[in-house]
Design a protein around this motif. Structure first.
Motif, mmCIF file in Angstrom:
data_model
loop_
_atom_site.group_PDB
_atom_site.id
_atom_site.type_symbol
_atom_site.label_atom_id
_atom_site.label_comp_id
_atom_site.label_asym_id
_atom_site.label_seq_id
_atom_site.Cartn_x
_atom_site.Cartn_y
_atom_site.Cartn_z
ATOM 1 N N LEU A 142 -5.349 -38.410 -20.498
ATOM 2 C CA LEU A 142 -6.702 -38.514 -21.054
ATOM 3 C C LEU A 142 -7.636 -37.822 -20.069
ATOM 4 O O LEU A 142 -7.809 -38.288 -18.940
ATOM 5 N N VAL A 143 -8.218 -36.711 -20.498
ATOM 6 C CA VAL A 143 -8.946 -35.831 -19.585
ATOM 7 C C VAL A 143 -10.449 -35.910 -19.832
ATOM 8 O O VAL A 143 -10.910 -35.739 -20.963
ATOM 9 N N GLY A 144 -11.189 -36.146 -18.780
ATOM 10 C CA GLY A 144 -12.643 -36.224 -18.884
ATOM 11 C C GLY A 144 -13.278 -34.847 -18.809
ATOM 12 O O GLY A 144 -14.098 -34.563 -17.918
ATOM 13 N N LEU A 167 -11.543 -35.631 -23.639
ATOM 14 C CA LEU A 167 -12.652 -36.501 -24.011
ATOM 15 C C LEU A 167 -14.024 -35.855 -23.814
ATOM 16 O O LEU A 167 -15.051 -36.504 -24.016
ATOM 17 N N ASN A 168 -14.044 -34.596 -23.376
ATOM 18 C CA ASN A 168 -15.250 -33.748 -23.389
ATOM 19 C C ASN A 168 -16.347 -34.086 -22.382
ATOM 20 O O ASN A 168 -17.334 -33.372 -22.297
ATOM 21 N N ARG A 169 -16.193 -35.148 -21.628
ATOM 22 C CA ARG A 169 -17.220 -35.431 -20.612
ATOM 23 C C ARG A 169 -16.578 -36.151 -19.437
ATOM 24 O O ARG A 169 -15.588 -36.868 -19.582
ATOM 25 N N GLY A 171 -15.547 -38.729 -16.861
ATOM 26 C CA GLY A 171 -15.432 -40.179 -16.999
ATOM 27 C C GLY A 171 -14.811 -40.605 -18.313
ATOM 28 O O GLY A 171 -14.370 -41.743 -18.463
ATOM 29 N N GLY A 172 -14.764 -39.689 -19.288
ATOM 30 C CA GLY A 172 -14.235 -40.025 -20.604
ATOM 31 C C GLY A 172 -12.763 -40.402 -20.580
ATOM 32 O O GLY A 172 -12.323 -41.272 -21.333
ATOM 33 N N GLY A 173 -12.001 -39.754 -19.739
ATOM 34 C CA GLY A 173 -10.582 -40.068 -19.644
ATOM 35 C C GLY A 173 -10.355 -41.489 -19.164
ATOM 36 O O GLY A 173 -9.528 -42.226 -19.726
ATOM 37 N N MET A 174 -11.091 -41.890 -18.128
ATOM 38 C CA MET A 174 -10.946 -43.247 -17.607
ATOM 39 C C MET A 174 -11.451 -44.276 -18.609
ATOM 40 O O MET A 174 -10.869 -45.365 -18.745
ATOM 41 N N ARG A 175 -12.515 -43.947 -19.310
ATOM 42 C CA ARG A 175 -13.022 -44.875 -20.327
ATOM 43 C C ARG A 175 -11.947 -45.157 -21.379
ATOM 44 O O ARG A 175 -11.708 -46.303 -21.764
ATOM 45 N N ALA A 176 -11.299 -44.101 -21.852
ATOM 46 C CA ALA A 176 -10.267 -44.255 -22.875
ATOM 47 C C ALA A 176 -9.060 -45.016 -22.332
ATOM 48 O O ALA A 176 -8.475 -45.851 -23.034
ATOM 49 N N LYS A 177 -8.691 -44.761 -21.089
ATOM 50 C CA LYS A 177 -7.534 -45.451 -20.516
ATOM 51 C C LYS A 177 -7.802 -46.944 -20.375
ATOM 52 O O LYS A 177 -6.919 -47.774 -20.658
ATOM 53 N N LEU A 178 -8.992 -47.299 -19.923
ATOM 54 C CA LEU A 178 -9.304 -48.712 -19.757
ATOM 55 C C LEU A 178 -9.237 -49.450 -21.086
ATOM 56 O O LEU A 178 -8.768 -50.592 -21.162
#
Length: 307
Positions: A142-144, A167-169, A171-178
């Motif tokens: 999941l790539v931010g 995820l286009n922004r 922090g987006g990758g970490m948001r999705a992973k959480l």
């Protein structure tokens, strides 16, 4: 043994635990890989180091100097912050720092604040999947950031991943992973409660396992209730919220009689009680998710869902 380096991109991995080792095992097939870990004696004894597949750097700063992409594979957010402080002086324009450790979006922003002034680009690149999937190039990332097939990050991830979501922004990758991890952890507690109640009634585990493994089991709340009903706003027919509430209540009464403590399912039941009070009793119980639309003031409908 000399790595088969078909790529000129030099990779550095800081943190040589299970995740770092799994990544290195795959990436050395086509990249020059340098590693650094505070446990230097353990690193020296690792076959990848002993065989010359990877180079062990003398320090994290030395690793940065020898790398075009630095991959952080660290156990805690605190460790990532500590490493960032150590390598901040070695940053340069064009350097990419991939944060694969599990941290918060706020941690990613903090890393960026420390490292980007030197010209580096920080990208959160969260990993989903176990060590076996990662070491066989079948993990999910999941790539931010936005997708760019010419980006060196994309080239690296193609080796490690079965699928990559952009995820286009930042922090987006970490948001999705959480979110994904929260579902896995929460569902596991629900499953633990369920099999405890089943065991207390001498229901064969083989039966419960197969029931839940079927598409009509664990998958259906996602594929049918969310994918087919919630995303399309279709709450007519189906199993009513009233019936779901009734079944949930009967389960809780059974658990109480058996003296089996349940927590997650008890908490979930409260949502059906609220939904009934909100006039949703006759609708398919997929409608209970719309309570959150009311609470957060945003729609939960998806514009497009791929199977």
């Amino acid at each position: 043994m000399t790595p088969n380096n078909s790529s000129s991109t030099r990779l550095g991995i800081i943190g040589f635990g299970q995740v770092g080792q799994a990544m290195a095992k795959v990436l050395t097939r086509s990249h020059s890989v340098t590693i650094f870990d505070l446990r230097t004696d353990q690193c020296r004894a690792h076959p990848l180091v002993e065989n010359g597949d990877v180079t062990l750097a003398s320090s994290s700063a030395a690793l940065v100097d020898a790398s075009d992409i630095v991959i952080l594979c660290l156990p805690t957010p605190e460790a990532s912050h500590a490493v960032a402080a150590h390598i901040s002086g070695a940053m340069r324009p064009g350097l990419i720092v991939m944060e694969t450790s599990t941290v918060t979006p706020q941690d990613v922003a903090a890393l960026d604040a420390v490292l980007s002034p030197g010209g580096a680009r920080v990208v959160d690149t969260a990993v989903i999947g176990g060590i076996h999937a990662l070491s066989s190039g079948q993990a999910v990332f999941l790539v931010g950031a936005a997708q760019d097939d010419s980006d060196p990050i994309s080239a690296v991830l193609k080796q490690l991943a079965a699928e990559v979501f952009y995820l286009n922004r930042q922090g987006g990758g970490m948001r999705a992973k959480l979110v994904a991890n929260a579902v896995s952890h929460g569902v596991y507690v629900v499953l633990s409660e369920a099999i405890a109640v089943a065991t207390a009634q001498d229901i064969p585990m083989s039966v419960i396992y197969r029931l839940l493994a079927r598409e009509s089991g664990l998958s259906r709340p996602l594929t049918h209730r969310i994918g087919e009903r919630l995303f399309n706003g279709n709450f007519a027919g189906g199993m009513s919220t009233a019936n779901a509430r009734k079944d949930s209540k009967l389960f809780l009464e059974t658990a109480h009689e058996l003296k089996v403590p349940v927590f997650a399912i008890q908490a979930a039941h409260s949502v059906y009680e609220i939904a009934a009070c909100e006039g949703m009793a006759a609708d398919d119980y997929a409608i209970v998710a719309t309570l959150w639309e009311k609470w957060i003031g945003r729609t939960l409908r998806a514009e497009e869902v791929s199977p």
